[in-house]
Design a protein around this motif. Structure first.
Motif, PDB file in Angstrom:
ATOM      1  N   ILE A 190       0.857  -1.185   0.000  1.00  0.00           N
ATOM      2  CA  ILE A 190       0.000   0.000   0.000  1.00  0.00           C
ATOM      3  C   ILE A 190       0.890   1.231   0.000  1.00  0.00           C
ATOM      4  CG2 ILE A 190      -0.195  -0.165   2.514  1.00  0.00           C
ATOM      5  CD1 ILE A 190      -2.887   1.228   2.324  1.00  0.00           C
ATOM      6  N   ASP A 191       0.599   2.195  -0.867  1.00  0.00           N
ATOM      7  CA  ASP A 191       1.437   3.392  -0.964  1.00  0.00           C
ATOM      8  C   ASP A 191       0.903   4.494  -0.068  1.00  0.00           C
ATOM      9  OD1 ASP A 191      -0.790   4.300  -2.255  1.00  0.00           O
ATOM     10  OD2 ASP A 191       0.200   4.762  -4.148  1.00  0.00           O
ATOM     11  N   ASN A 192       1.483   5.705  -0.175  1.00  0.00           N
ATOM     12  CA  ASN A 192       1.111   6.798   0.721  1.00  0.00           C
ATOM     13  C   ASN A 192      -0.280   7.358   0.441  1.00  0.00           C
ATOM     14  OD1 ASN A 192       1.967   7.760  -1.746  1.00  0.00           O
ATOM     15  ND2 ASN A 192       2.790   9.659  -0.920  1.00  0.00           N
ATOM     16  N   HIS A 193      -0.836   7.059  -0.736  1.00  0.00           N
ATOM     17  CA  HIS A 193      -2.189   7.498  -1.059  1.00  0.00           C
ATOM     18  C   HIS A 193      -3.238   6.419  -0.793  1.00  0.00           C
ATOM     19  CE1 HIS A 193      -1.165  11.384  -2.917  1.00  0.00           C
ATOM     20  NE2 HIS A 193      -0.078  10.773  -3.363  1.00  0.00           N
ATOM     21  N   GLY A 194      -2.833   5.322  -0.147  1.00  0.00           N
ATOM     22  CA  GLY A 194      -3.760   4.252   0.163  1.00  0.00           C
ATOM     23  C   GLY A 194      -4.083   3.355  -1.004  1.00  0.00           C
ATOM     24  N   ARG A 195      -3.318   3.449  -2.085  1.00  0.00           N
ATOM     25  CA  ARG A 195      -3.578   2.629  -3.266  1.00  0.00           C
ATOM     26  C   ARG A 195      -2.829   1.304  -3.167  1.00  0.00           C
ATOM     27  NH1 ARG A 195      -2.469   7.907  -6.234  1.00  0.00           N
ATOM     28  NH2 ARG A 195      -0.336   7.205  -5.903  1.00  0.00           N
ATOM     29  N   THR A 196      -3.429   0.265  -3.718  1.00  0.00           N
ATOM     30  CA  THR A 196      -2.804  -1.048  -3.748  1.00  0.00           C
ATOM     31  C   THR A 196      -1.711  -1.064  -4.811  1.00  0.00           C
ATOM     32  OG1 THR A 196      -4.907  -2.046  -3.096  1.00  0.00           O
ATOM     33  CG2 THR A 196      -3.225  -3.506  -3.990  1.00  0.00           C
ATOM     34  N   THR A 197      -0.532  -1.516  -4.447  1.00  0.00           N
ATOM     35  CA  THR A 197       0.608  -1.545  -5.359  1.00  0.00           C
ATOM     36  C   THR A 197       1.141  -2.964  -5.470  1.00  0.00           C
ATOM     37  OG1 THR A 197       2.148  -1.031  -3.559  1.00  0.00           O
ATOM     38  CG2 THR A 197       1.270   0.819  -4.821  1.00  0.00           C
ATOM     39  N   LEU A 198       1.564  -3.324  -6.664  1.00  0.00           N
ATOM     40  CA  LEU A 198       2.184  -4.626  -6.907  1.00  0.00           C
ATOM     41  C   LEU A 198       3.682  -4.505  -6.693  1.00  0.00           C
ATOM     42  CD1 LEU A 198       1.640  -7.535  -7.881  1.00  0.00           C
ATOM     43  CD2 LEU A 198       2.122  -6.745 -10.196  1.00  0.00           C
ATOM     44  N   LEU A 199       4.233  -5.378  -5.852  1.00  0.00           N
ATOM     45  CA  LEU A 199       5.643  -5.290  -5.479  1.00  0.00           C
ATOM     46  C   LEU A 199       6.495  -6.405  -6.065  1.00  0.00           C
ATOM     47  CD1 LEU A 199       5.160  -4.393  -1.699  1.00  0.00           C
ATOM     48  CD2 LEU A 199       5.452  -2.843  -3.632  1.00  0.00           C
TER      49      LEU A 199
ATOM     50  N   GLY B 292      -2.306  10.785  -8.251  1.00  0.00           N
ATOM     51  CA  GLY B 292      -1.381  11.632  -7.501  1.00  0.00           C
ATOM     52  C   GLY B 292      -1.496  13.093  -7.880  1.00  0.00           C
ATOM     53  N   MET B 293      -1.682  13.378  -9.156  1.00  0.00           N
ATOM     54  CA  MET B 293      -1.860  14.756  -9.599  1.00  0.00           C
ATOM     55  C   MET B 293      -3.161  15.349  -9.057  1.00  0.00           C
ATOM     56  SD  MET B 293       0.771  15.734 -11.293  1.00  0.00           S
ATOM     57  CE  MET B 293       0.129  17.186 -12.113  1.00  0.00           C
TER      58      MET B 293
ATOM     59  N   VAL C  69       0.950  18.136   5.816  1.00  0.00           N
ATOM     60  CA  VAL C  69       1.935  17.052   5.809  1.00  0.00           C
ATOM     61  C   VAL C  69       1.398  15.796   5.132  1.00  0.00           C
ATOM     62  CG1 VAL C  69       3.312  15.529   7.263  1.00  0.00           C
ATOM     63  CG2 VAL C  69       3.065  17.935   7.880  1.00  0.00           C
ATOM     64  N   LEU C  70       0.170  15.407   5.457  1.00  0.00           N
ATOM     65  CA  LEU C  70      -0.354  14.106   5.041  1.00  0.00           C
ATOM     66  C   LEU C  70      -0.996  14.163   3.663  1.00  0.00           C
ATOM     67  CD1 LEU C  70      -2.060  13.054   8.403  1.00  0.00           C
ATOM     68  CD2 LEU C  70       0.194  12.376   7.575  1.00  0.00           C
ATOM     69  N   THR C  71      -1.034  12.995   3.022  1.00  0.00           N
ATOM     70  CA  THR C  71      -1.775  12.862   1.767  1.00  0.00           C
ATOM     71  C   THR C  71      -3.273  12.902   2.075  1.00  0.00           C
ATOM     72  OG1 THR C  71      -1.810  10.440   1.951  1.00  0.00           O
ATOM     73  CG2 THR C  71       0.047  11.449   0.776  1.00  0.00           C
ATOM     74  N   PRO C  72      -4.123  13.163   1.087  1.00  0.00           N
ATOM     75  CA  PRO C  72      -5.577  13.181   1.347  1.00  0.00           C
ATOM     76  C   PRO C  72      -6.092  11.899   1.978  1.00  0.00           C
ATOM     77  CG  PRO C  72      -5.113  14.153  -0.787  1.00  0.00           C
ATOM     78  CD  PRO C  72      -3.809  13.615  -0.280  1.00  0.00           C
ATOM     79  N   PHE C  73      -5.545  10.754   1.587  1.00  0.00           N
ATOM     80  CA  PHE C  73      -5.969   9.482   2.175  1.00  0.00           C
ATOM     81  C   PHE C  73      -5.652   9.435   3.660  1.00  0.00           C
ATOM     82  CE2 PHE C  73      -4.526   5.259   3.534  1.00  0.00           C
ATOM     83  CZ  PHE C  73      -5.706   4.536   3.393  1.00  0.00           C
ATOM     84  N   ALA C  74      -4.409   9.769   4.030  1.00  0.00           N
ATOM     85  CA  ALA C  74      -4.008   9.737   5.431  1.00  0.00           C
ATOM     86  C   ALA C  74      -4.648  10.871   6.221  1.00  0.00           C
ATOM     87  CB  ALA C  74      -2.480   9.820   5.537  1.00  0.00           C
ATOM     88  N   PHE C  75      -4.816  12.032   5.584  1.00  0.00           N
ATOM     89  CA  PHE C  75      -5.423  13.155   6.285  1.00  0.00           C
ATOM     90  C   PHE C  75      -6.886  12.871   6.637  1.00  0.00           C
ATOM     91  CE2 PHE C  75      -7.709  17.296   6.080  1.00  0.00           C
ATOM     92  CZ  PHE C  75      -7.166  17.846   7.236  1.00  0.00           C
ATOM     93  N   LYS C  76      -7.572  12.124   5.802  1.00  0.00           N
ATOM     94  CA  LYS C  76      -8.957  11.753   6.103  1.00  0.00           C
ATOM     95  C   LYS C  76      -9.018  10.876   7.351  1.00  0.00           C
ATOM     96  CE  LYS C  76     -13.089   9.697   4.045  1.00  0.00           C
ATOM     97  NZ  LYS C  76     -13.663   9.020   2.846  1.00  0.00           N
ATOM     98  N   LYS C  77      -8.071   9.951   7.481  1.00  0.00           N
ATOM     99  CA  LYS C  77      -8.023   9.112   8.678  1.00  0.00           C
ATOM    100  C   LYS C  77      -7.660   9.944   9.903  1.00  0.00           C
ATOM    101  CE  LYS C  77      -6.960   4.681   6.501  1.00  0.00           C
ATOM    102  NZ  LYS C  77      -8.180   4.038   7.012  1.00  0.00           N
ATOM    103  N   PHE C  78      -6.745  10.914   9.725  1.00  0.00           N
ATOM    104  CA  PHE C  78      -6.382  11.789  10.834  1.00  0.00           C
ATOM    105  C   PHE C  78      -7.576  12.648  11.254  1.00  0.00           C
ATOM    106  CE2 PHE C  78      -4.901  15.986  12.237  1.00  0.00           C
ATOM    107  CZ  PHE C  78      -4.116  15.632  13.317  1.00  0.00           C
ATOM    108  N   GLN C  79      -8.338  13.126  10.285  1.00  0.00           N
ATOM    109  CA  GLN C  79      -9.516  13.945  10.596  1.00  0.00           C
ATOM    110  C   GLN C  79     -10.553  13.163  11.386  1.00  0.00           C
ATOM    111  OE1 GLN C  79     -10.962  15.703   6.891  1.00  0.00           O
ATOM    112  NE2 GLN C  79     -10.715  17.724   7.787  1.00  0.00           N
ATOM    113  N   GLU C  80     -10.724  11.890  11.049  1.00  0.00           N
ATOM    114  CA  GLU C  80     -11.683  11.057  11.777  1.00  0.00           C
ATOM    115  C   GLU C  80     -11.297  10.936  13.243  1.00  0.00           C
ATOM    116  OE1 GLU C  80     -11.722   7.391   9.693  1.00  0.00           O
ATOM    117  OE2 GLU C  80     -12.793   8.172   7.938  1.00  0.00           O
TER     118      GLU C  80
END
Length: 523
Positions: A109-118, A299-300, A322-333
């Protein structure tokens, strides 16, 4: 077929070939290139390695030079792993190739909460030595082992991870456990099954180990499951699935392998069960490239997309910067719920935080620089919990220390130092990346043969033993006297019944003779 009709500018159905002819052409080409399938697969990996040193792969051959196992990682996937390889989901569910080889994927999972293939792998089987080879080469080629890994309950996989990744925390997917509950407990609990599932879910949500250990025997005794083998087995592996035992480790909030299923469903759009190896890796690369384009687009959008503040607090503003929109939403909650808690100060560094309705309390330690909570949400998810934030508000803290803004959730993607990776990767050529066959030279690829058809793990298919009732139904009996010693043609009672049969035949013949099609015909 319709596309070809349009290209040839002919009417529908007037092509000089049928749909079956197209399939026959594909089959003919597949047989023509099938002998060089594995060879072209490895040549593709060799070419990709020469173009980019970050492309990684390893393979093994059997005694007859047939391809057994192969692991490969695209350049884009390698770079993503260096940034977001702290949590990895490993799945071995799908078989999507012409050799029935399990297609294994490493997902993150990346910083935007997206699933990534490793990373990807094709394995001939799912045995202990196979998994040990895979995880050993994964750690070696990817330069580091993950902090946590999430898998199913395969015992060989578990043992291989303990051997090759001793410092990685291993956890089991909770979905693979709860999906078996219906077959385990429905017949035992009957009407109480639904209430048992509710009680189990409440146990699963507990934050502390002490609460779980206290509540578990009470719930088990309530449903008389003390001697149930499945309950006993679940308790023995509690450190692999109970969140209260796992909250000291970072999992990014993931406790299931569901993200791997989304990647698999996407990849299936590019490949099928008939895809040969040489096309398989090309289609996988196209799928990875497509995912990369979508991630750049998202990302854009996230870079220029504004979020709505729920308060005028400088803490929320700092989180937005500081946070990406995905992480900031969790922080806001978490931040929005912080005002629902009362804070009682025990001493200068210890605080008791309690919800205004619930009776459960949490202890927070805050000395002005370091904060810790008994819920361990920061250690588990990487986002500060509402209990710590409520203490910050109580102590008039207007700036969160930088150590609590993880780089993996930051707007600026985590930068990884290459620490002369390019120099080191010169040693990871084909000859050194072939696993157990390190003696192979580069020109030995020409001798590689195609793999054999993979056999699924488990018990061999055999005829089921039939029960006594089923065997009794198979006994042939006379339809006249119901005896099993003879059939209808040799029945002694048939002579007595033969005269009645002749009379019925005569009556039927008379009816046929008297039948007038004009009067009996119905329009």
């Amino acid at each position: 077929m319709r596309v070809m009709e349009l290209e040839m500018n002919v009417k529908h159905g007037e092509l000089s070939f049928l749909k079956k002819d197209v399939y026959n052409l594909f089959t003919k080409n597949h047989k023509l290139h099938s002998q060089n399938d594995a060879r072209e697969f490895l040549e593709y990996c060799k070419s990709a390695k020469s173009e980019s040193l970050n492309f990684q792969y390893a393979f093994t051959l059997d005694s007859e030079n047939r391809l057994e196992h192969i692991f490969w990682c695209d350049t884009h996937c390698f770079e993503l792993y260096q940034k977001y390889g702290d949590i990895v989901v490993f799945d071995t569910t799908y078989k999507v190739n012409s050799y029935d080889m399990p297609f294994d994927i490493f997902v993150g999972i990346d910083n935007h909460g997206r699933t990534t293939l490793l990373g990807c792998a094709l394995l001939l089987n799912k045995k202990l030595k196979t998994f040990e080879w895979l995880f050993k080469n994964f750690v070696q080629l990817m330069k580091k082992s993950p902090k946590t890994i999430l898998t199913d309950q395969d015992p060989w996989m578990k043992q291989a991870i303990e051997t090759e990744m001793p410092y990685t925390k291993h956890a089991f997917c909770i979905w693979h456990i709860t999906t078996k509950f219906s077959s385990w407990f429905t017949s035992v609990l009957k009407d109480e099954y639904s209430s048992w599932c509710t009680e189990f879910y409440n146990l699963y949500k507990l934050d502390s180990v002490e609460e779980f250990e206290q509540q578990w025997p009470l719930v088990i005794a309530k449903y008389n499951l003390e001697k149930n083998k499945h309950v006993i087995a679940l308790y023995q592996i509690k450190t692999f699935w109970v969140p209260s035992y796992l909250r000291d480790f970072f999992f990014g909030g993931m406790m299931t392998t569901g993200r791997s299923e989304s990647i698999n469903s996407f990849i299936k759009k590019f490949i099928s069960s008939h895809t040969c190896l040489r096309e398989f890796i090309r289609q996988i690369d196209l799928a990875i490239e497509d995912v990369g384009h979508k991630q750049m687009h998202d990302g854009m959008l996230a870079k220029y997309q504004e979020s709505h503040f729920k308060s005028l607090s400088p803490l929320e503003k700092q989180g937005y910067q500081v946070l990406t929109p995905f992480a900031f939403k969790k922080f806001q909650e978490q931040f929005a719920q912080a005002i629902q808690y009362s804070v009682r100060e025990e001493n200068d560094t210890s605080f008791i935080v309690k919800h205004y309705k619930a009776a459960r309390c949490h202890q927070v330690v805050w000395d002005g620089k370091m904060a810790k909570c008994t819920c361990k949400n920061f250690e588990f998810v990487g986002i500060l919990c509402r209990h710590i934030l409520s203490v910050f508000l109580r102590k008039d803290c207007f700036e969160i220390p930088s150590s609590y803004w993880l780089s993996r959730w930051s707007r600026e993607e985590a930068q990884f130092t290459e620490i002369s990776l390019l120099k080191q990767e010169g040693n990871f050529d084909v000859s050194s990346s072939c696993g157990n066959n390190s003696h192979l030279e580069t020109n030995a690829i020409e001798l590689v043969q195609c793999p054999i058809i993979s056999k699924t793990k488990g018990r061999l298919k055999q005829k089921r033993m039939r029960s006594g009732k089923e065997l009794a139904r198979q006994v042939k009996r006379c339809r006249l006297c119901k005896s099993s010693s003879h059939n209808f043609s040799t029945c002694p009672e048939r002579e007595d019944d033969n005269s009645q049969h002749v009379d019925k035949t005569k009556k039927l013949d008379m009816q046929i003779e008297d039948f007038n099609p004009i009067f009996h015909f119905k329009c």
